[in-house]
Design a protein around this motif. Sequence first.
Motif, PDB file in Angstrom:
ATOM      1  N   ASP A 122       0.775  -1.146  -0.209  1.00 49.70           N
ATOM      2  CA  ASP A 122       0.018  -0.021  -0.037  1.00 49.70           C
ATOM      3  C   ASP A 122       0.877   1.250   0.139  1.00 49.70           C
ATOM      4  O   ASP A 122       0.547   2.438  -0.470  1.00 49.70           O
ATOM      5  N   SER A 123       1.829   1.219   0.477  1.00 44.26           N
ATOM      6  CA  SER A 123       3.011   2.437   0.627  1.00 44.26           C
ATOM      7  C   SER A 123       3.796   2.721  -0.707  1.00 44.26           C
ATOM      8  O   SER A 123       4.739   3.451  -0.637  1.00 44.26           O
ATOM      9  N   HIS A 124       3.669   1.565  -1.553  1.00 44.66           N
ATOM     10  CA  HIS A 124       4.314   1.888  -2.725  1.00 44.66           C
ATOM     11  C   HIS A 124       3.522   2.269  -3.978  1.00 44.66           C
ATOM     12  O   HIS A 124       2.553   1.969  -4.191  1.00 44.66           O
ATOM     13  N   GLN A 125       3.934   3.133  -4.801  1.00 47.78           N
ATOM     14  CA  GLN A 125       3.340   3.729  -6.149  1.00 47.78           C
ATOM     15  C   GLN A 125       4.299   3.655  -7.349  1.00 47.78           C
ATOM     16  O   GLN A 125       5.475   4.026  -7.334  1.00 47.78           O
ATOM     17  N   LEU A 126       3.814   2.939  -8.373  1.00 48.57           N
ATOM     18  CA  LEU A 126       4.518   3.153  -9.667  1.00 48.57           C
ATOM     19  C   LEU A 126       4.393   4.447 -10.214  1.00 48.57           C
ATOM     20  O   LEU A 126       3.691   5.188 -10.146  1.00 48.57           O
ATOM     21  N   ALA A 127       5.520   4.744 -11.087  1.00 48.87           N
ATOM     22  CA  ALA A 127       5.404   6.234 -11.836  1.00 48.87           C
ATOM     23  C   ALA A 127       4.275   5.827 -12.934  1.00 48.87           C
ATOM     24  O   ALA A 127       3.915   4.780 -13.428  1.00 48.87           O
TER      25      ALA A 127
END
Length: 75
Positions: free
Chosen positions: A4-9
């Motif tokens: 949940d704390s990771h986001q892709l460009a």
Amino acid sequence: MNMDSHQLAPIEDDKVFESMIRDILKVRLTNRDGVQLNGTRGQRQYSIDVFGRDSINMDWVGAQCKVSGIGKNYC
């Protein structure tokens, strides 16, 4: 690890997005050779962009990928 704390460009290219979904399904279905892209733009795809079989129970799995704007990709 909590994803949940990771986001892709943001991915702007629909082919890059479809390839990423294909690669994710290969790992998820543990079927590296049996997951593939379904046709190309303009071909009749019946709303399926990526498909394959689960290597454990042999169920068919399909995904439809959309790029609806920068940062608004979904499958």
